[in-house]
Design an enzyme around this catalytic site. Sequence first.
Site, PDB file in Angstrom:
ATOM      1  N   SER A 149     -48.289   8.327 -52.670  1.00 34.77           N
ATOM      2  CA  SER A 149     -48.466   9.436 -53.096  1.00 34.77           C
ATOM      3  C   SER A 149     -47.663  10.116 -51.975  1.00 34.77           C
ATOM      4  CB  SER A 149     -50.036   8.957 -52.069  1.00 34.77           C
ATOM      5  OG  SER A 149     -50.912  10.496 -52.486  1.00 34.77           O
ATOM      6  N   TYR A 164     -53.865   9.476 -43.831  1.00 40.78           N
ATOM      7  CA  TYR A 164     -53.335   8.351 -45.091  1.00 40.78           C
ATOM      8  C   TYR A 164     -52.290   8.981 -45.900  1.00 40.78           C
ATOM      9  CZ  TYR A 164     -54.564   8.437 -50.380  1.00 40.78           C
ATOM     10  OH  TYR A 164     -53.246   7.437 -51.324  1.00 40.78           O
ATOM     11  N   LYS A 223     -49.329   5.359 -45.868  1.00 38.80           N
ATOM     12  CA  LYS A 223     -48.900   5.521 -47.392  1.00 38.80           C
ATOM     13  C   LYS A 223     -46.870   4.930 -47.106  1.00 38.80           C
ATOM     14  CE  LYS A 223     -51.711   4.956 -50.489  1.00 38.80           C
ATOM     15  NZ  LYS A 223     -51.598   3.268 -51.207  1.00 38.80           N
TER      16      LYS A 223
END
Lengths: 327, 327
Positions: free
Chosen positions: B125, B149, B153
């Site tokens: 992302s 997050y 990632k």
Amino acid sequence: MHILITGAAGMIGRKLTERLGEDGALTGKPIDKLTLLDVVCPPKPEKFTGKVETIAADLAASGEAAKAIAGRPDVVFHLAGVVSGEAELDFDKGYRVNLDGTRALLEAIRAVGTGYRPRLVYTSSIAVFGAPFPPTIPDDFHLTPLTSYGTQKAMGEAMLADYSRRGFCDGVGIRLPTIVVRPGKPNKAASGFFSGIIREPLAGQEAVLPVAETVVHTHASPRAAVGFLVHAATLPRDALAPRVNLSMPGVCCTVAEQIASLRRIAGDRVAARIRRAEDPLVARIVAGWPQRIEARRARELGFKAENSFDEIVRIHIEEDRGGTFVN
Amino acid sequence: MHILITGAAGMIGRKLTERLGEDGALTGKPIDKLTLLDVVCPPKPEKFTGKVETIAADLAASGEAAKAIAGRPDVVFHLAGVVSGEAELDFDKGYRVNLDGTRALLEAIRAVGTGYRPRLVYTSSIAVFGAPFPPTIPDDFHLTPLTSYGTQKAMGEAMLADYSRRGFCDGVGIRLPTIVVRPGKPNKAASGFFSGIIREPLAGQEAVLPVAETVVHTHASPRAAVGFLVHAATLPRDALAPRVNLSMPGVCCTVAEQIASLRRIAGDRVAARIRRAEDPLVARIVAGWPQRIEARRARELGFKAENSFDEIVRIHIEEDRGGTFVN
């Protein structure tokens, strides 16, 4: 002030321990206690008068990290790790020690909970970078490591930043350049020759140079590395937030310039002990390594490396050879 | 051709499953079997005539990843993960699902051993980037995520590159921009309004815009995201080596331009259903997000996003609203 050093039995760990022992204080506060951890029992510092606890443990093993920080050290120097060559040869061990060990330490700190937020100085490496490179690697260059070691260090940096952002610790990650001159025996690291071509000739021994003299690289002395660590420990809280990882400065030079320094300081006879024998494997590995590190942010924050390779050679002679060499 | 999709019950997972079911082939080879994994049992694709296996499992749980790849899929789409908001609220769950789950999958693939080297398409992302940014984020910009997050990632990307370099898998990591218009109900993600301000007005409902119309962001439709995944699966082996992670293209535009698209396509009455109510918290979060993604490398490799936000609105009306909207 209570300080924990992981990897305290390693070359940098021992020099850091001695330095802290001599200083007796950090950020103006007296050091009451040093906790020294490594997989083998680390030596105690000679000149330190405070309390010393030594621990032989593997941080990745269940419960060991919690034990290591049970005394709630104010500052943690996390140097423990498997080196590049070993992490490449033993994939599982590299991830276990370098990634899981670092995560276990961070988790143990987080588990202490409210109010505990130690300064955590994490030693990363310019191995987080991988070719191809721009002529100078800026502070905002992406991390594309070409070794498992570099990958594990990059992952450790990411966790350090996240745990710091969340307030679980107060992290500073420093990417060390290649440290020369490493004292002691030659090792099998592909980077070993950078030290070897200085150390062996000064000891009256032949050294092999496996790459072209045009190879450019960034170096700092073990003394500078210890200086980086101490300076990282003394930065004001949140001085770096949220980008807590930064490349350290160093002396950028060619191998030819390294040799010229040796010749200037120790003479032709010493410099003549370098034998050129190009090793295509080593040359290929070295071609993937970072060359020139800009480290603008670190310089602005007061991290200081040597100004010339001459200084690096002199520090080795002074610090590891008692001021003399074999002519 | 046997394909495994993790996170198959999610929005992108379901659309990818349908697309593969309709295509019936990937890289010119017929798809014999789809294995669909998620923490809840994923739906079977309607138009697919091959074998379908559904698995309800948590990849991070012991042994589950090994079971998931027991059938040795030729291509793995790894979409499973906890979203940004949840990873920020539940620190442990985010690391367990996003980091440990991904590592378990990689380790299960490595454990199969010699000769098994599936294409592994990993969805990352643009949350791997964190402010401050240059006007356009180039492919070689460093990863300094400002969320757990994004950290997880970035760590997944690092492992993917290392496992690929070592020959354990053949990884392609794609950093998705914000996917709009997400069908279904509004969610509590801070990015939810990017979809909401299009989706709700088209459904005859009021939408709240919590940020200034000058906010710039990069978007792609769910259809484009599925296209990225399929294209990533068809790239020649080693087309990306060693830098296997890359930013996907998208439509860079302001919120004002998004609204102008909606007005052009659906009229003033629909666009008037957007109520401005600035939310300082959301505005602050969004200020830390990437704005303009260059994605030069991905474009050169043939990854295609929409050319305008108008297209993105039209795709939503066509794909998720049966071609109509509430005037």
